[in-house]
Design a protein around this motif. Structure first.
Motif, mmCIF file in Angstrom:
data_model
loop_
_atom_site.group_PDB
_atom_site.id
_atom_site.type_symbol
_atom_site.label_atom_id
_atom_site.label_comp_id
_atom_site.label_asym_id
_atom_site.label_seq_id
_atom_site.Cartn_x
_atom_site.Cartn_y
_atom_site.Cartn_z
ATOM 1 N N LEU A 118 37.601 46.567 39.997
ATOM 2 C CA LEU A 118 37.847 46.965 41.391
ATOM 3 C C LEU A 118 36.653 47.678 42.008
ATOM 4 O O LEU A 118 36.606 47.859 43.231
ATOM 5 C CB LEU A 118 39.088 47.875 41.475
ATOM 6 N N THR A 119 35.679 48.081 41.162
ATOM 7 C CA THR A 119 34.542 48.838 41.683
ATOM 8 C C THR A 119 33.199 48.290 41.210
ATOM 9 O O THR A 119 32.170 48.927 41.394
ATOM 10 C CB THR A 119 34.643 50.316 41.261
ATOM 11 N N ALA A 120 33.197 47.132 40.587
ATOM 12 C CA ALA A 120 31.958 46.525 40.094
ATOM 13 C C ALA A 120 32.094 45.011 40.176
ATOM 14 O O ALA A 120 33.168 44.481 40.454
ATOM 15 C CB ALA A 120 31.682 46.972 38.657
ATOM 16 N N GLU A 121 30.988 44.324 39.934
ATOM 17 C CA GLU A 121 30.995 42.860 39.997
ATOM 18 C C GLU A 121 31.544 42.286 38.699
ATOM 19 O O GLU A 121 30.834 41.683 37.889
ATOM 20 C CB GLU A 121 29.581 42.346 40.286
ATOM 21 N N ILE A 122 32.820 42.516 38.488
ATOM 22 C CA ILE A 122 33.551 42.022 37.317
ATOM 23 C C ILE A 122 34.730 41.224 37.843
ATOM 24 O O ILE A 122 35.423 41.656 38.771
ATOM 25 C CB ILE A 122 34.064 43.193 36.450
ATOM 26 N N ASP A 123 34.957 40.059 37.295
ATOM 27 C CA ASP A 123 36.049 39.214 37.777
ATOM 28 C C ASP A 123 37.407 39.866 37.520
ATOM 29 O O ASP A 123 37.651 40.414 36.442
ATOM 30 C CB ASP A 123 36.018 37.851 37.084
ATOM 31 N N VAL A 124 38.271 39.793 38.516
ATOM 32 C CA VAL A 124 39.646 40.248 38.355
ATOM 33 C C VAL A 124 40.381 39.219 37.502
ATOM 34 O O VAL A 124 40.388 38.032 37.825
ATOM 35 C CB VAL A 124 40.343 40.398 39.722
ATOM 36 N N PRO A 125 41.001 39.630 36.399
ATOM 37 C CA PRO A 125 41.689 38.663 35.540
ATOM 38 C C PRO A 125 42.886 38.036 36.247
ATOM 39 O O PRO A 125 43.603 38.695 36.987
ATOM 40 C CB PRO A 125 42.124 39.497 34.328
ATOM 41 N N LYS A 126 43.115 36.760 35.987
ATOM 42 C CA LYS A 126 44.196 36.014 36.641
ATOM 43 C C LYS A 126 45.102 35.304 35.634
ATOM 44 O O LYS A 126 45.920 34.487 36.027
ATOM 45 C CB LYS A 126 43.582 34.965 37.589
ATOM 46 N N PRO B 117 43.746 46.499 31.154
ATOM 47 C CA PRO B 117 42.881 45.485 31.771
ATOM 48 C C PRO B 117 41.648 46.086 32.445
ATOM 49 O O PRO B 117 41.565 47.302 32.652
ATOM 50 C CB PRO B 117 43.808 44.853 32.823
ATOM 51 N N VAL B 118 40.710 45.206 32.789
ATOM 52 C CA VAL B 118 39.466 45.667 33.421
ATOM 53 C C VAL B 118 39.689 46.126 34.857
ATOM 54 O O VAL B 118 38.767 46.647 35.485
ATOM 55 C CB VAL B 118 38.378 44.566 33.397
ATOM 56 N N THR B 119 40.892 45.991 35.387
ATOM 57 C CA THR B 119 41.196 46.543 36.708
ATOM 58 C C THR B 119 41.468 48.048 36.639
ATOM 59 O O THR B 119 41.595 48.698 37.677
ATOM 60 C CB THR B 119 42.414 45.840 37.336
ATOM 61 N N TYR B 120 41.550 48.587 35.430
ATOM 62 C CA TYR B 120 41.653 50.044 35.276
ATOM 63 C C TYR B 120 40.387 50.688 35.820
ATOM 64 O O TYR B 120 39.278 50.326 35.440
ATOM 65 C CB TYR B 120 41.840 50.407 33.798
ATOM 66 N N VAL B 121 40.551 51.650 36.735
ATOM 67 C CA VAL B 121 39.427 52.412 37.283
ATOM 68 C C VAL B 121 39.349 53.731 36.517
ATOM 69 O O VAL B 121 40.313 54.507 36.527
ATOM 70 C CB VAL B 121 39.613 52.680 38.788
ATOM 71 N N PRO B 122 38.235 54.004 35.827
ATOM 72 C CA PRO B 122 38.156 55.185 34.982
ATOM 73 C C PRO B 122 38.591 56.472 35.684
ATOM 74 O O PRO B 122 38.044 56.845 36.724
ATOM 75 C CB PRO B 122 36.671 55.234 34.596
ATOM 76 N N ALA B 123 39.625 57.098 35.125
ATOM 77 C CA ALA B 123 40.136 58.408 35.563
ATOM 78 C C ALA B 123 40.610 58.421 37.017
ATOM 79 O O ALA B 123 40.700 59.481 37.625
ATOM 80 C CB ALA B 123 39.086 59.497 35.348
ATOM 81 N N ARG B 124 40.977 57.251 37.574
ATOM 82 C CA ARG B 124 41.301 57.192 39.005
ATOM 83 C C ARG B 124 42.405 58.169 39.410
ATOM 84 O O ARG B 124 42.242 58.925 40.373
ATOM 85 C CB ARG B 124 41.689 55.772 39.412
ATOM 86 N N ASN B 125 43.538 58.154 38.710
ATOM 87 C CA ASN B 125 44.633 59.020 39.140
ATOM 88 C C ASN B 125 44.324 60.498 38.919
ATOM 89 O O ASN B 125 44.820 61.358 39.647
ATOM 90 C CB ASN B 125 45.937 58.622 38.441
#
Length: 228
Positions: free
Chosen positions: A76-84, A92-100
């Protein structure tokens, strides 16, 4: 009608945060709505957050800029494909480090400044993608942290972190939105928006959203580019 008390409600623009904030209002709190513009891939959710805050009659809505693309580390914050491929068992890689943790810290700062002692967040630990900062242990831990980290806390005015959807399925949340009279179509869930203002239909968030409406037996107002 507000009971005179204020609550800071984190509103991302998604269905869960919309229902969480609506439950705060139903409980009689005046809403201070906080959305974070972290330069996320799906910035369209911020337009949804504005619609939701307005519909709920928030006393104030702050959209706070915080560019987490400077850190990256997430689809969500880098040029990494969102898994489908579907919802898996690993984080998953959509986890944003420490977001909450970051978002609740900002909400806590505003709450203390505004004299509010209640924070609402729409995290869910049943139908979700396995993010560690959606678990009950995290909410309990942050509540303890808030007591230690703030002037209000050490002076005997502890904060309460409300996670009213914590133990709901996505179907439960859809039904709750319906009970509250919310227009679910105001919300946005997709991590990888498709052209034409459509939800992609295949990311984890789209799949969980569609599953919730299907299991709730309620019509899904969402327009998907591909059938989840």
């Amino acid at each position: 009608m507000s009971n005179g008390k204020l609550a800071v409600a984190l509103i991302s623009g998604g269905l869960d945060s919309m229902v969480s904030a609506a439950l705060a209002k139903e409980a009689g709190f005046g809403l201070l709505a906080l959305s974070i513009d972290y330069n996320q891939r799906h910035q369209v959710e911020l337009a949804a957050a504005r619609r939701i805050a307005s519909a709920l009659g928030a006393e104030r809505h702050v959209v706070l800029p915080l560019d987490l693309r400077a850190f990256g580390g997430s689809a969500l914050t880098a040029e990494i494909d969102v898994p489908k491929e579907g919802v898996g068992s690993d984080i998953p890689v959509t986890y944003v480090p420490a977001r909450n943790t970051i978002f609740l810290s900002l909400a806590l700062g505003w709450a203390e400044a505004a004299g509010a002692r209640d924070l609402f967040i729409g995290v869910n630990a049943l139908d979700y993608s396995g993010y560690p900062d959606c678990r009950p242990e995290f909410i309990e831990g942050f509540e303890k942290l808030a007591e230690l980290a703030t002037k209000a806390g050490v002076e005997g005015e502890p904060f309460r972190i409300h996670a009213p959807l914590q133990h709901m399925t996505k179907a439960d949340i859809v039904r709750e939105a319906d009970r509250l009279g919310l227009k679910a179509g105001m919300s946005w869930s997709c991590y990888d928006p498709a052209p034409g203002g459509l939800h992609c239909g295949l990311c984890d968030s789209c799949r969980l959203r569609a599953k919730g409406f299907e299991e709730a037996g309620l019509p899904d107002p969402t327009q998907y580019a591909a059938q989840p």
